[in-house]
Write a protein that holds these residues in place. Structure first.
Motif, short mmCIF file in Angstrom:
data_model
loop_
_atom_site.label_atom_id
_atom_site.label_comp_id
_atom_site.label_asym_id
_atom_site.label_seq_id
_atom_site.Cartn_x
_atom_site.Cartn_y
_atom_site.Cartn_z
N LEU A 43 -5.82 -76.54 -18.68
CA LEU A 43 -6.91 -75.83 -19.09
C LEU A 43 -6.77 -74.57 -19.81
N GLY A 44 -5.66 -73.88 -19.63
CA GLY A 44 -5.29 -72.66 -20.25
C GLY A 44 -5.82 -71.63 -19.14
N THR A 45 -4.95 -70.33 -19.20
CA THR A 45 -5.28 -69.23 -18.17
C THR A 45 -6.56 -68.73 -18.77
N PRO A 46 -7.35 -68.69 -17.72
CA PRO A 46 -8.81 -68.01 -18.19
C PRO A 46 -8.53 -66.38 -18.68
N THR A 47 -9.42 -66.17 -19.40
CA THR A 47 -9.53 -64.68 -19.90
C THR A 47 -11.07 -64.20 -19.72
N GLU A 48 -11.13 -62.95 -19.96
CA GLU A 48 -12.38 -62.40 -19.61
C GLU A 48 -13.25 -62.98 -20.87
N VAL B 101 -13.74 -65.96 -21.96
CA VAL B 101 -14.19 -67.40 -21.61
C VAL B 101 -14.75 -67.49 -20.00
N TRP B 102 -14.48 -66.16 -19.13
CA TRP B 102 -14.90 -66.40 -18.10
C TRP B 102 -15.01 -64.81 -17.76
N PRO B 103 -16.18 -64.06 -17.99
CA PRO B 103 -16.37 -62.73 -17.79
C PRO B 103 -16.30 -62.24 -16.37
N GLY B 104 -15.41 -61.24 -16.13
CA GLY B 104 -15.38 -60.88 -14.67
C GLY B 104 -14.14 -61.65 -13.99
N VAL B 105 -13.58 -62.65 -14.46
CA VAL B 105 -12.48 -63.33 -13.83
C VAL B 105 -11.26 -62.21 -13.29
N THR B 106 -10.73 -61.47 -14.11
CA THR B 106 -9.79 -60.63 -13.76
C THR B 106 -10.08 -59.63 -12.75
N SER B 107 -11.39 -59.38 -12.16
CA SER B 107 -11.67 -58.69 -11.10
C SER B 107 -11.99 -59.30 -9.94
N LEU B 108 -11.85 -60.68 -9.81
CA LEU B 108 -12.10 -61.33 -8.67
C LEU B 108 -10.91 -61.07 -7.65
N PRO B 109 -11.51 -61.24 -6.56
CA PRO B 109 -10.32 -60.75 -5.25
C PRO B 109 -9.02 -61.22 -5.26
N ASP B 110 -8.83 -62.52 -5.55
CA ASP B 110 -7.37 -62.90 -5.55
C ASP B 110 -6.97 -63.48 -6.86
N TRP B 111 -7.28 -62.51 -7.87
CA TRP B 111 -6.77 -62.58 -9.26
C TRP B 111 -5.49 -61.99 -9.22
N SER C 142 -14.90 -82.10 -20.06
CA SER C 142 -14.73 -80.82 -20.16
C SER C 142 -15.90 -79.83 -19.93
N LYS C 143 -17.09 -80.40 -19.95
CA LYS C 143 -18.12 -79.79 -19.57
C LYS C 143 -18.17 -79.46 -18.01
N MET C 144 -17.53 -80.42 -17.08
CA MET C 144 -17.44 -80.39 -15.76
C MET C 144 -16.31 -79.44 -15.61
N LEU C 145 -15.35 -79.32 -16.22
CA LEU C 145 -14.28 -78.18 -15.78
C LEU C 145 -14.20 -77.18 -16.46
N ILE C 146 -15.27 -76.34 -16.86
CA ILE C 146 -15.23 -75.34 -17.81
C ILE C 146 -15.35 -74.25 -16.52
N TYR C 147 -14.43 -73.26 -16.77
CA TYR C 147 -14.14 -71.94 -16.07
C TYR C 147 -15.15 -71.20 -15.44
N ASN C 148 -16.34 -70.81 -16.54
CA ASN C 148 -17.28 -69.89 -15.99
C ASN C 148 -18.19 -70.75 -15.32
N PRO C 149 -18.65 -70.53 -13.86
CA PRO C 149 -19.59 -71.52 -13.23
C PRO C 149 -20.90 -71.50 -13.67
N ALA C 150 -21.08 -70.23 -14.50
CA ALA C 150 -22.59 -70.34 -15.00
C ALA C 150 -22.66 -71.27 -16.25
N ASP C 151 -21.63 -71.43 -16.88
CA ASP C 151 -21.42 -72.28 -17.78
C ASP C 151 -21.32 -73.73 -17.68
N ARG C 152 -21.01 -74.22 -16.54
CA ARG C 152 -20.45 -75.67 -16.11
C ARG C 152 -21.90 -76.36 -16.12
N ILE C 153 -21.60 -77.57 -16.48
CA ILE C 153 -22.69 -78.52 -16.53
C ILE C 153 -23.17 -78.75 -15.14
#
Length: 303
Positions: free
Chosen positions: A229-234, A236-246, A273-284
């Motif tokens: 799915l590609g390495t997530p970026t800020e 596509v998924w705002p805040g991802v690089t600040s998560l505890p286990d990033w 693809s909509k079920m596998l969206i990285y940002n949980p807020a955008d996932r279907i």
């Protein structure tokens, strides 16, 4: 327990055993889930009370395994047995998929079966979520099938949690690794979207006849997800690089998801693809998934 005749042991979980049994008064086949209750000043363990209360709340959906009754039996030395009596179903989705892979003529699941099963799973998940319940351990083994009627039902709410607003910090030791959402793997707070990631993984598995993301550790699981799915970026998924286990992960570009599910049409790939969206807020959501064009050729009136 003269009411039930045990026929065979069909499962073993963290909290007890599951038996196929017959109700001696009606002849109905049932599944008995036996829980050994430890002696406690507080009474029945909270995890058991939680499961019973959730099951009673959710049992009015056709797509949740029905809890028929609860039997509480004192035995000795202050110990107790608690039997949860469920409707019995023939098989589970894992065994159903495996049965189609048997030589000499392995076959794919028919597309209309995948479509019907996915719609029912989404309906059951939507019912859980509308009642404020996360399942948190959706996987093929926990989806039971009435083969004759073509009905699939969600089972094993032992990890289920009622959710509330504001969201609490739930445990991250949830969901079998292959179906675990990236926000769980990265230590984030999570909500209903974790179940939809699991549904996406199950959808892909029904099409591919094999697991989509097969990792053997949390770190490896993330790498396998990122490679497809590609390495997530800020972006596509705002805040991802600040998560505890990033951590600093290799940077992969997203691949064409259709290559991972070669027998799935364009509408199916779009829904996946909509079920596998990285940002949980955008996932279907489960409810929105049921209205996706992938299901337009399905006779929704039968459900």
């Amino acid at each position: 327990m003269e009411k039930y005749q045990k026929l065979e042991k069909i499962g073993q979980g963290a909290y007890g055993s599951v038996y196929k049994a017959r109700d001696t008064s009606t002849g109905q086949l049932v599944a008995l889930k036996k829980n050994h209750l430890p002696i406690s000043d507080q009474g029945i363990p909270p995890s058991t009370l939680r499961e019973v209360s959730l099951l009673q709340l959710l049992s009015n959906s056709l797509y949740i395994v029905r809890l028929l009754s609860v039997e509480h039996i004192p035995i000795h030395n202050g110990k107790h047995l608690l039997f949860l009596v469920f409707e019995y179903l023939d098989t589970d989705l894992k065994k159903f998929i495996d049965s189609h892979l048997q030589p000499p003529n392995p076959t794919l699941l028919p597309p209309n079966t995948v479509q019907s099963f996915l719609f029912q799973i989404c309906s059951g998940v939507a019912h859980c979520h509308s009642n404020g319940v996360l399942h948190r351990d959706l996987k093929p083994h926990n989806l039971l099938i009435d083969v004759e009627k073509g009905i699939i039902k969600i089972a094993d709410l032992g990890l289920g949690r009622a959710f509330s607003v504001p969201l609490k910090n739930y445990t991250h030791e949830v969901v079998t690794l292959c179906y675990r959402a990236p926000e769980v793997l990265l230590g984030a707070n999570y909500s209903t979207a974790v179940d939809m990631w699991s549904v996406g993984c199950i959808f892909a598995e029904m099409v591919r006849m094999k697991v989509l993301f097969l990792g053997d550790s949390e770190f490896r699981q993330l790498l396998i997800i990122f490679r497809l799915l590609g390495t997530p970026t800020e972006e596509v998924w705002p805040g991802v690089t600040s998560l505890p286990d990033w951590h600093a992960y290799p940077q992969w570009e997203p691949q064409d998801l259709a290559h991972a599910v070669p027998y799935l049409g364009a509408d199916g790939v779009d829904l996946l693809s909509k079920m596998l969206i990285y940002n949980p807020a955008d996932r279907i959501s489960a409810k929105d998934a049921m209205n996706h064009p992938y299901f337009d050729t399905l006779d929704r009136n039968q459900f």
